[in-house]
Motif scaffolding. Sequence first.
Motif, PDB file in Angstrom:
ATOM      1  N   LEU A   1       6.100   3.566   3.428  1.00 45.29           N
ATOM      2  CA  LEU A   1       5.851   4.204   2.146  1.00 45.29           C
ATOM      3  C   LEU A   1       5.121   5.522   2.369  1.00 45.29           C
ATOM      4  O   LEU A   1       4.053   5.539   2.964  1.00 45.29           O
ATOM      5  CB  LEU A   1       4.991   3.304   1.256  1.00 45.29           C
ATOM      6  CG  LEU A   1       5.636   2.044   0.692  1.00 45.29           C
ATOM      7  CD1 LEU A   1       4.645   1.315  -0.181  1.00 45.29           C
ATOM      8  CD2 LEU A   1       6.872   2.387  -0.097  1.00 45.29           C
ATOM      9  N   PRO A   2       5.677   6.600   1.871  1.00 50.55           N
ATOM     10  CA  PRO A   2       5.058   7.900   2.114  1.00 50.55           C
ATOM     11  C   PRO A   2       3.966   8.203   1.093  1.00 50.55           C
ATOM     12  O   PRO A   2       4.053   9.152   0.348  1.00 50.55           O
ATOM     13  CB  PRO A   2       6.247   8.862   1.969  1.00 50.55           C
ATOM     14  CG  PRO A   2       7.169   8.175   1.010  1.00 50.55           C
ATOM     15  CD  PRO A   2       6.914   6.702   1.080  1.00 50.55           C
ATOM     16  N   PHE A   3       2.960   7.371   1.039  1.00 46.06           N
ATOM     17  CA  PHE A   3       1.907   7.572   0.044  1.00 46.06           C
ATOM     18  C   PHE A   3       0.817   8.477   0.607  1.00 46.06           C
ATOM     19  O   PHE A   3       0.222   8.174   1.636  1.00 46.06           O
ATOM     20  CB  PHE A   3       1.322   6.217  -0.365  1.00 46.06           C
ATOM     21  CG  PHE A   3       0.491   6.274  -1.606  1.00 46.06           C
ATOM     22  CD1 PHE A   3       1.044   6.664  -2.814  1.00 46.06           C
ATOM     23  CD2 PHE A   3      -0.852   5.944  -1.570  1.00 46.06           C
ATOM     24  CE1 PHE A   3       0.283   6.721  -3.970  1.00 46.06           C
ATOM     25  CE2 PHE A   3      -1.624   5.992  -2.728  1.00 46.06           C
ATOM     26  CZ  PHE A   3      -1.052   6.374  -3.924  1.00 46.06           C
TER      27      PHE A   3
ATOM     28  N   THR B   1       2.713  -8.517   0.013  1.00 45.34           N
ATOM     29  CA  THR B   1       2.111  -7.518   0.884  1.00 45.34           C
ATOM     30  C   THR B   1       3.198  -6.759   1.654  1.00 45.34           C
ATOM     31  O   THR B   1       2.927  -5.733   2.234  1.00 45.34           O
ATOM     32  CB  THR B   1       1.154  -8.187   1.879  1.00 45.34           C
ATOM     33  OG1 THR B   1       1.775  -9.363   2.374  1.00 45.34           O
ATOM     34  CG2 THR B   1      -0.152  -8.549   1.220  1.00 45.34           C
TER      35      THR B   1
ATOM     36  N   ASN C   1      10.550   0.232   6.046  1.00 44.77           N
ATOM     37  CA  ASN C   1      10.666   1.512   5.352  1.00 44.77           C
ATOM     38  C   ASN C   1       9.260   1.929   4.964  1.00 44.77           C
ATOM     39  O   ASN C   1       8.713   1.394   4.008  1.00 44.77           O
ATOM     40  CB  ASN C   1      11.505   1.373   4.083  1.00 44.77           C
ATOM     41  CG  ASN C   1      12.833   0.736   4.369  1.00 44.77           C
ATOM     42  OD1 ASN C   1      13.510   1.100   5.325  1.00 44.77           O
ATOM     43  ND2 ASN C   1      13.203  -0.244   3.565  1.00 44.77           N
TER      44      ASN C   1
ATOM     45  N   CYS D   1       0.511  -0.708   4.104  1.00 42.67           N
ATOM     46  CA  CYS D   1      -0.322  -0.861   2.904  1.00 42.67           C
ATOM     47  C   CYS D   1      -1.119  -2.157   2.984  1.00 42.67           C
ATOM     48  O   CYS D   1      -2.286  -2.216   2.634  1.00 42.67           O
ATOM     49  CB  CYS D   1       0.539  -0.915   1.655  1.00 42.67           C
ATOM     50  SG  CYS D   1       1.838   0.301   1.573  1.00 42.67           S
ATOM     51  N   ASP D   2      -0.445  -3.212   3.454  1.00 36.01           N
ATOM     52  CA  ASP D   2      -1.076  -4.528   3.408  1.00 36.01           C
ATOM     53  C   ASP D   2      -2.158  -4.698   4.471  1.00 36.01           C
ATOM     54  O   ASP D   2      -2.881  -5.682   4.452  1.00 36.01           O
ATOM     55  CB  ASP D   2      -0.024  -5.626   3.554  1.00 36.01           C
ATOM     56  CG  ASP D   2       0.325  -5.893   4.986  1.00 36.01           C
ATOM     57  OD1 ASP D   2       0.953  -5.018   5.595  1.00 36.01           O
ATOM     58  OD2 ASP D   2      -0.050  -6.953   5.496  1.00 36.01           O
TER      59      ASP D   2
ATOM     60  N   GLY E   1       3.690   8.582  -6.598  1.00 30.29           N
ATOM     61  CA  GLY E   1       3.816   8.663  -5.142  1.00 30.29           C
ATOM     62  C   GLY E   1       4.313   7.368  -4.527  1.00 30.29           C
ATOM     63  O   GLY E   1       4.732   7.354  -3.380  1.00 30.29           O
ATOM     64  N   ILE E   2       4.254   6.269  -5.282  1.00 31.00           N
ATOM     65  CA  ILE E   2       4.776   4.994  -4.786  1.00 31.00           C
ATOM     66  C   ILE E   2       6.228   4.880  -5.249  1.00 31.00           C
ATOM     67  O   ILE E   2       6.519   5.065  -6.432  1.00 31.00           O
ATOM     68  CB  ILE E   2       3.945   3.794  -5.341  1.00 31.00           C
ATOM     69  CG1 ILE E   2       2.501   3.854  -4.852  1.00 31.00           C
ATOM     70  CG2 ILE E   2       4.588   2.462  -5.001  1.00 31.00           C
ATOM     71  CD1 ILE E   2       2.242   3.347  -3.465  1.00 31.00           C
ATOM     72  N   PRO E   3       7.140   4.594  -4.325  1.00 29.25           N
ATOM     73  CA  PRO E   3       8.548   4.516  -4.717  1.00 29.25           C
ATOM     74  C   PRO E   3       8.777   3.442  -5.776  1.00 29.25           C
ATOM     75  O   PRO E   3       8.067   2.448  -5.815  1.00 29.25           O
ATOM     76  CB  PRO E   3       9.262   4.128  -3.412  1.00 29.25           C
ATOM     77  CG  PRO E   3       8.296   4.401  -2.323  1.00 29.25           C
ATOM     78  CD  PRO E   3       6.934   4.324  -2.908  1.00 29.25           C
TER      79      PRO E   3
ATOM     80  N   CYS F   1       5.199  -4.569   0.908  1.00 24.94           N
ATOM     81  CA  CYS F   1       5.453  -3.613  -0.177  1.00 24.94           C
ATOM     82  C   CYS F   1       6.858  -3.020  -0.121  1.00 24.94           C
ATOM     83  O   CYS F   1       7.534  -2.877  -1.123  1.00 24.94           O
ATOM     84  CB  CYS F   1       4.460  -2.459  -0.105  1.00 24.94           C
ATOM     85  SG  CYS F   1       2.776  -2.936   0.175  1.00 24.94           S
ATOM     86  N   GLN F   2       7.247  -2.673   1.119  1.00 24.99           N
ATOM     87  CA  GLN F   2       8.480  -1.910   1.283  1.00 24.99           C
ATOM     88  C   GLN F   2       9.736  -2.722   1.013  1.00 24.99           C
ATOM     89  O   GLN F   2      10.818  -2.181   0.974  1.00 24.99           O
ATOM     90  CB  GLN F   2       8.547  -1.332   2.701  1.00 24.99           C
ATOM     91  CG  GLN F   2       7.433  -0.372   3.033  1.00 24.99           C
ATOM     92  CD  GLN F   2       6.269  -1.045   3.739  1.00 24.99           C
ATOM     93  OE1 GLN F   2       5.855  -2.145   3.352  1.00 24.99           O
ATOM     94  NE2 GLN F   2       5.729  -0.412   4.759  1.00 24.99           N
TER      95      GLN F   2
ATOM     96  N   VAL G   1       2.091   3.975 -10.147  1.00 23.40           N
ATOM     97  CA  VAL G   1       1.257   4.909  -9.402  1.00 23.40           C
ATOM     98  C   VAL G   1       2.139   6.032  -8.856  1.00 23.40           C
ATOM     99  O   VAL G   1       3.162   5.767  -8.226  1.00 23.40           O
ATOM    100  CB  VAL G   1       0.523   4.191  -8.239  1.00 23.40           C
ATOM    101  CG1 VAL G   1      -0.277   5.178  -7.405  1.00 23.40           C
ATOM    102  CG2 VAL G   1      -0.374   3.098  -8.779  1.00 23.40           C
TER     103      VAL G   1
ATOM    104  N   HIS H   1       9.556  -1.862  -3.077  1.00 24.05           N
ATOM    105  CA  HIS H   1       9.435  -0.438  -3.421  1.00 24.05           C
ATOM    106  C   HIS H   1      10.350   0.372  -2.522  1.00 24.05           C
ATOM    107  O   HIS H   1       9.911   0.937  -1.522  1.00 24.05           O
ATOM    108  CB  HIS H   1       7.989   0.023  -3.269  1.00 24.05           C
ATOM    109  CG  HIS H   1       7.078  -0.555  -4.306  1.00 24.05           C
ATOM    110  ND1 HIS H   1       6.908   0.022  -5.536  1.00 24.05           N
ATOM    111  CD2 HIS H   1       6.319  -1.678  -4.301  1.00 24.05           C
ATOM    112  CE1 HIS H   1       6.061  -0.703  -6.251  1.00 24.05           C
ATOM    113  NE2 HIS H   1       5.694  -1.746  -5.523  1.00 24.05           N
ATOM    114  N   THR H   2      11.623   0.372  -2.874  1.00 25.30           N
ATOM    115  CA  THR H   2      12.607   0.942  -1.950  1.00 25.30           C
ATOM    116  C   THR H   2      13.307   2.192  -2.453  1.00 25.30           C
ATOM    117  O   THR H   2      14.016   2.836  -1.697  1.00 25.30           O
ATOM    118  CB  THR H   2      13.698  -0.094  -1.634  1.00 25.30           C
ATOM    119  OG1 THR H   2      14.099  -0.701  -2.844  1.00 25.30           O
ATOM    120  CG2 THR H   2      13.202  -1.145  -0.667  1.00 25.30           C
TER     121      THR H   2
ATOM    122  N   HIS I   1      -4.701  -3.504   1.676  1.00 18.07           N
ATOM    123  CA  HIS I   1      -4.571  -4.014   0.308  1.00 18.07           C
ATOM    124  C   HIS I   1      -3.832  -5.341   0.265  1.00 18.07           C
ATOM    125  O   HIS I   1      -2.843  -5.478   0.962  1.00 18.07           O
ATOM    126  CB  HIS I   1      -3.809  -3.015  -0.563  1.00 18.07           C
ATOM    127  CG  HIS I   1      -4.424  -1.666  -0.630  1.00 18.07           C
ATOM    128  ND1 HIS I   1      -5.683  -1.440  -1.126  1.00 18.07           N
ATOM    129  CD2 HIS I   1      -3.945  -0.463  -0.247  1.00 18.07           C
ATOM    130  CE1 HIS I   1      -5.939  -0.146  -1.052  1.00 18.07           C
ATOM    131  NE2 HIS I   1      -4.907   0.473  -0.514  1.00 18.07           N
TER     132      HIS I   1
END
Lengths: 248, 265
Positions: free
Chosen positions: A165-167, B255, A163, A196-197, B197-199, B257-258, B195, B261-262, A200
């Motif tokens: 991330l729409p950042f 790492t 999924n 992202c990773d 914009g981050i889910p 993330c998704q 932050v 952050h869902t 980061h």
Amino acid sequence: MLPAIALLCGLLLSVTGASADFFDLPPLPPPNEYGNLLINRASTANGVKPVTFSHWQHRVKYTCRVCHSELEFNMRANTTEITEMANRKGKYCGACHNGKIAFRHNGNCDKCHNGDIAYGRDKFEMFAKIPYVRTAYGDGINWVESLRTGVINPASYLKMKSNDLPFEKMLILESEMSIIPPSIFPHKAHTAWLDCDSCHPEVFNIKKKTTKHFSMSYILKGQFCGVCHVNVAFPMDDCKRCHPGIRN
Amino acid sequence: MKKLFFVIVLFAGMAGITFAQVGVKKKRQPPYEYGKAIINNYSAKVGLAPVVFDHWVHRSKFTCRLCHMDIGFSMKTGETQLKAADNMRGYFCGTCHNGKMMYGDKKVFEACSKEFTKEDVKRCERCHQAAPNPRKEAEFEKFAEKMPKERYGNGINWEKAEDLGLIKPIDYIAGVSIKKAPLATQKDFALVSKVEGIPDIVFSHKKHTIWNGCEVCHPEIFIGMKKGSDKYTMVDLFQGKYCGVCHDTVAFPQTDCQRCHTKPV
């Protein structure tokens, strides 16, 4: 002392006309070899020629994350333990080069193990006919714009969908020298290709203003932005792409 | 002489600074090595190779809670300070690795013993590994093939594997665990992202309690008495605190993330 240095830099810049010359930019290969590499972790030792790999051939069809996240290719050449056996089992190159998605490796040894870094030059000429968005730098293709405008439509996964991330936050980064206009950093242009990773927290810390040594001299050595922007993504001589305020 | 030494140290220090690599990508750990712990409290002192503990073998059969609560293993590698004698008395590894315990129709191999024959050395080497064991790697590959895939860590989606019934982690060992009535799990809730914009994170207690019960996390890692009493950011997590105690070492890495952050923005 500091104003004196700034003045000297200013003089240098005005003499050369472009800030690119001020920095010791790494020498760049011709456009049809930009982003190409020879992989030779174990090839020569095993009596075969090094593997030629061209980033531009692959990034037309796949985003960076497919290989560098899903297929576990490290970001530094020759650090990933790619073996014939692993490829046969469908790992690394073998995930696609299996005769179904791309050419299979059995019987096609020479297509990769040829030791010729410019192996794909004929294909690159064919590229000239496709209406990519162009740039004067790197391999001559503006990949970000080509993706945004839909000229290319690279896949973002093979089997394991993430999924994304729409950042989209745009960062404005102050330059080291007051005479250089700030640099922009669009997250959106990067997340279209990367996870992202990818950056980061290893390449860039996530805590604001704590990334130490984040300066041009380190970047040019292949650190920070230089992890990609000296070898695959548009190169550092394209100053204005990051520092849009720089005058010609 | 002292001056010369000082100069050498200074130069060495400067060289260290110059060659320190910052802002680069680290080499990725291969999937079969993710969750590997090397325990060397006493091994080297008695002339043995350090113990290589693979989490993946154990978590395919048991819950985290079983070893980290009922048996009493610390969450930090090397902190348990267990000795061969402990294993021989049936504590720690020796709880199961006693030569009597059965897993399915297989006998669990015995851990440490005071006397051993030449043939037994092979058994010692199952844990006290001097060199990488290609057989273990092959075993991992064979196991991982049947499991739902994931992009990071072991390359195995453990949560899904349990959900689909492909693995059935045991949470009780007679004589060691105490059967307690299960507590009702709280509903999934959102943790607001700091932050813009981050889910947001959707945290599921249910997914965690299958493996951890309550006691692995509460109250030591998260006080958890009142919502909002633990204050933490991703920076703390990447330093190995809070979620970072497990996620980055054993459970899927942060790492990814998704995975957390869902919540749609």
